[in-house]
Write a protein that holds these residues in place. Structure first.
Motif, PDB file in Angstrom:
ATOM      1  N   TRP A  32       0.867  -1.178   0.000  1.00 47.54           N
ATOM      2  CA  TRP A  32       0.000   0.000   0.000  1.00 47.54           C
ATOM      3  C   TRP A  32       0.900   1.221   0.000  1.00 47.54           C
ATOM      4  O   TRP A  32       1.830   1.320   0.801  1.00 47.54           O
ATOM      5  CB  TRP A  32      -0.901  -0.018   1.236  1.00 47.54           C
ATOM      6  CG  TRP A  32      -1.809   1.161   1.363  1.00 47.54           C
ATOM      7  CD1 TRP A  32      -3.044   1.320   0.807  1.00 47.54           C
ATOM      8  CD2 TRP A  32      -1.574   2.354   2.143  1.00 47.54           C
ATOM      9  NE1 TRP A  32      -3.590   2.525   1.173  1.00 47.54           N
ATOM     10  CE2 TRP A  32      -2.722   3.182   1.995  1.00 47.54           C
ATOM     11  CE3 TRP A  32      -0.526   2.800   2.938  1.00 47.54           C
ATOM     12  CZ2 TRP A  32      -2.823   4.419   2.621  1.00 47.54           C
ATOM     13  CZ3 TRP A  32      -0.618   4.036   3.552  1.00 47.54           C
ATOM     14  CH2 TRP A  32      -1.767   4.825   3.386  1.00 47.54           C
ATOM     15  N   ASP A  33       0.628   2.143  -0.896  1.00 50.82           N
ATOM     16  CA  ASP A  33       1.462   3.336  -1.032  1.00 50.82           C
ATOM     17  C   ASP A  33       0.632   4.566  -0.707  1.00 50.82           C
ATOM     18  O   ASP A  33      -0.377   4.826  -1.376  1.00 50.82           O
ATOM     19  CB  ASP A  33       1.999   3.434  -2.459  1.00 50.82           C
ATOM     20  CG  ASP A  33       3.089   4.485  -2.599  1.00 50.82           C
ATOM     21  OD1 ASP A  33       3.090   5.455  -1.809  1.00 50.82           O
ATOM     22  OD2 ASP A  33       3.945   4.331  -3.485  1.00 50.82           O
ATOM     23  N   PRO A  38      -6.209   7.772  -2.440  1.00 51.50           N
ATOM     24  CA  PRO A  38      -6.952   8.986  -2.795  1.00 51.50           C
ATOM     25  C   PRO A  38      -7.710   9.641  -1.637  1.00 51.50           C
ATOM     26  O   PRO A  38      -8.380  10.647  -1.849  1.00 51.50           O
ATOM     27  CB  PRO A  38      -7.944   8.471  -3.841  1.00 51.50           C
ATOM     28  CG  PRO A  38      -8.234   7.065  -3.394  1.00 51.50           C
ATOM     29  CD  PRO A  38      -6.955   6.546  -2.823  1.00 51.50           C
ATOM     30  N   VAL A  39      -7.620   9.095  -0.447  1.00 50.11           N
ATOM     31  CA  VAL A  39      -8.412   9.597   0.678  1.00 50.11           C
ATOM     32  C   VAL A  39      -8.120  11.075   0.933  1.00 50.11           C
ATOM     33  O   VAL A  39      -6.968  11.486   1.075  1.00 50.11           O
ATOM     34  CB  VAL A  39      -8.138   8.782   1.952  1.00 50.11           C
ATOM     35  CG1 VAL A  39      -8.806   9.422   3.167  1.00 50.11           C
ATOM     36  CG2 VAL A  39      -8.638   7.351   1.777  1.00 50.11           C
ATOM     37  N   LEU A  63      -0.701  13.885   6.101  1.00 50.98           N
ATOM     38  CA  LEU A  63      -2.051  14.320   6.481  1.00 50.98           C
ATOM     39  C   LEU A  63      -2.329  15.738   5.990  1.00 50.98           C
ATOM     40  O   LEU A  63      -3.438  16.054   5.550  1.00 50.98           O
ATOM     41  CB  LEU A  63      -2.217  14.244   8.000  1.00 50.98           C
ATOM     42  CG  LEU A  63      -2.036  12.863   8.641  1.00 50.98           C
ATOM     43  CD1 LEU A  63      -2.189  12.961  10.156  1.00 50.98           C
ATOM     44  CD2 LEU A  63      -3.032  11.859   8.064  1.00 50.98           C
ATOM     45  N   ALA A  64      -1.298  16.592   6.045  1.00 48.14           N
ATOM     46  CA  ALA A  64      -1.457  17.969   5.554  1.00 48.14           C
ATOM     47  C   ALA A  64      -1.672  17.981   4.050  1.00 48.14           C
ATOM     48  O   ALA A  64      -2.461  18.774   3.525  1.00 48.14           O
ATOM     49  CB  ALA A  64      -0.227  18.793   5.932  1.00 48.14           C
ATOM     50  N   ARG A  65      -0.990  17.106   3.327  1.00 44.00           N
ATOM     51  CA  ARG A  65      -1.187  17.006   1.876  1.00 44.00           C
ATOM     52  C   ARG A  65      -2.616  16.610   1.543  1.00 44.00           C
ATOM     53  O   ARG A  65      -3.141  16.961   0.481  1.00 44.00           O
ATOM     54  CB  ARG A  65      -0.216  15.994   1.289  1.00 44.00           C
ATOM     55  CG  ARG A  65       1.209  16.505   1.154  1.00 44.00           C
ATOM     56  CD  ARG A  65       2.146  15.412   0.709  1.00 44.00           C
ATOM     57  NE  ARG A  65       3.497  15.922   0.475  1.00 44.00           N
ATOM     58  CZ  ARG A  65       4.586  15.174   0.530  1.00 44.00           C
ATOM     59  NH1 ARG A  65       4.488  13.878   0.810  1.00 44.00           N
ATOM     60  NH2 ARG A  65       5.766  15.711   0.291  1.00 44.00           N
ATOM     61  N   ARG A  66      -3.237  15.889   2.434  1.00 42.24           N
ATOM     62  CA  ARG A  66      -4.625  15.448   2.222  1.00 42.24           C
ATOM     63  C   ARG A  66      -5.637  16.510   2.636  1.00 42.24           C
ATOM     64  O   ARG A  66      -6.842  16.283   2.574  1.00 42.24           O
ATOM     65  CB  ARG A  66      -4.886  14.154   2.983  1.00 42.24           C
ATOM     66  CG  ARG A  66      -4.022  13.003   2.532  1.00 42.24           C
ATOM     67  CD  ARG A  66      -4.252  11.728   3.350  1.00 42.24           C
ATOM     68  NE  ARG A  66      -3.245  10.733   3.033  1.00 42.24           N
ATOM     69  CZ  ARG A  66      -3.300   9.897   2.007  1.00 42.24           C
ATOM     70  NH1 ARG A  66      -4.363   9.931   1.206  1.00 42.24           N
ATOM     71  NH2 ARG A  66      -2.334   9.032   1.760  1.00 42.24           N
ATOM     72  N   ALA A 276      -4.116   4.944   9.759  1.00 43.02           N
ATOM     73  CA  ALA A 276      -4.748   6.244   9.983  1.00 43.02           C
ATOM     74  C   ALA A 276      -5.719   6.659   8.890  1.00 43.02           C
ATOM     75  O   ALA A 276      -6.751   7.278   9.173  1.00 43.02           O
ATOM     76  CB  ALA A 276      -3.666   7.322  10.138  1.00 43.02           C
ATOM     77  N   VAL A 277      -5.411   6.327   7.625  1.00 42.89           N
ATOM     78  CA  VAL A 277      -6.207   6.901   6.530  1.00 42.89           C
ATOM     79  C   VAL A 277      -6.759   5.902   5.524  1.00 42.89           C
ATOM     80  O   VAL A 277      -7.676   6.243   4.765  1.00 42.89           O
ATOM     81  CB  VAL A 277      -5.391   7.972   5.759  1.00 42.89           C
ATOM     82  CG1 VAL A 277      -4.866   9.040   6.706  1.00 42.89           C
ATOM     83  CG2 VAL A 277      -4.235   7.340   4.989  1.00 42.89           C
TER      84      VAL A 277
END
Length: 322
Positions: A32-33, A38-39, A63-66, A276-277
């Protein structure tokens, strides 16, 4: 014996070993990368402890990028500011905030949690990342062994103080960084006060990582039906500052081997970020995730539910009396 020694000293042997090590490093694969996940986390709030460096920094960066509102919980104001500024520049996300937190101090934890309650109506993700290894024997201001305070009791207390916000933000997630070293740990509640505790070969670190998993499992049981999931994770052997309290010789060996065989902080952040995501972990709780992203069984003692309940109640008692 001399023939083998002469063979091992041969330049060709050294060259082959170096090539093999480089191949091992290059051929690392990921099931998993995070970069292809896409979340999107816009409108979500996350807290990452120890986010100014290493795995914590990489988690906060992702997380900030998301698009998440990311709160960096750091002990150092200077290093925390540098991390915040760097993440804001790299992601363009200015909802990256710094809040001071010293997990060795229950007073600091209470102040941090109070500020979060004043500023945030709900919380969607809490990553208990901060931890130490190889610290000499020392006591916290509250009378606890310092490694136990930072690695276990502090995160336990912080999480309990933020549970209401996590329930308000449900579905939400709690990620607790443990280690495969938990298998060498022992449970003796006298250890919290530094009693009968031998600081040798980083045994204290192993004890705290075992407590992390017992706590994670018990917390998951108590939060059933709330929409808050809890999982513990082994990020792998990662080249971070976690070795800074060890001897210079051990640090040198670690860094030399680590270049070829150990994970970078970015790679070490993959397993925690998966918890986490990732969509795969939605609604999953009470699991132990290894560095290959597999749900695996921790050691037998780490699966002792009665011991987990005892440990949880013991930590509640310690933190409610102060």
């Amino acid at each position: 014996m001399s023939a083998w020694w002469n063979f091992l000293r041969h330049p060709l042997w050294a060259a082959c070993t170096l090539v093999l090590a480089l191949v091992v490093r290059v051929q690392r694969t990921r099931r998993w990368d995070p970069r292809t996940c896409p979340v999107n986390l816009r409108g979500k709030t996350a807290i990452v402890t120890g986010a100014n460096t290493g795995i914590g920094f990489q988690i906060a960066l992702d997380l900030a990028r998301r698009g998440a509102r990311v709160i960096l919980a750091c002990r150092s104001l200077e290093r925390g500011r540098a991390a915040r500024d760097q993440i804001q520049v790299q992601t363009g996300n200015h909802q990256v905030l710094l809040r001071i937190l010293d997990l060795a101090s229950l007073h600091s934890i209470r102040e941090f949690a109070q500020k979060i309650h004043e500023e945030e109506p709900e919380l969607h993700l809490l990553v208990n990342n901060a931890g130490v290894s190889g610290m000499p024997k020392n006591m916290s201001e509250d009378g606890f062994d310092l490694t136990f305070a930072i690695n276990h009791l502090g995160p336990f207390y912080l999480t309990n103080l933020l549970l209401d916000l996590l329930k308000c933000g449900a579905p939400s997630r709690i990620v607790i960084l443990s280690s495969s070293s938990h298998s060498r740990g022992q449970v003796d509640f006298r250890h919290f006060r530094g009693e009968h505790l031998v600081h040798k070969s980083d045994s204290v670190y192993c004890h705290t990582k075992l407590h992390n998993i017992l706590w994670s499992n018990e917390l998951a049981r108590r939060l059933q039906g709330t929409g808050v999931s809890v999982n513990s994770v082994h990020p792998g052997v990662v080249m971070t500052e976690v070795m800074r309290y060890h001897s210079f010789r051990l640090q040198l060996i670690f860094k030399t081997l680590g270049f070829f065989f150990f994970k970078t902080p970015e790679e070490g952040a993959v397993a925690p970020l998966f918890c986490a995501v990732s969509e795969e972990m939605e609604g999953v709780s009470g699991k132990y995730i290894d560095s290959d992203l597999n749900m695996t069984l921790p050691s037998t003692i780490a699966r002792d539910s009665a011991l987990g309940q005892d440990g949880y109640e013991y930590c509640l008692k310690l933190t409610s009396n102060l």
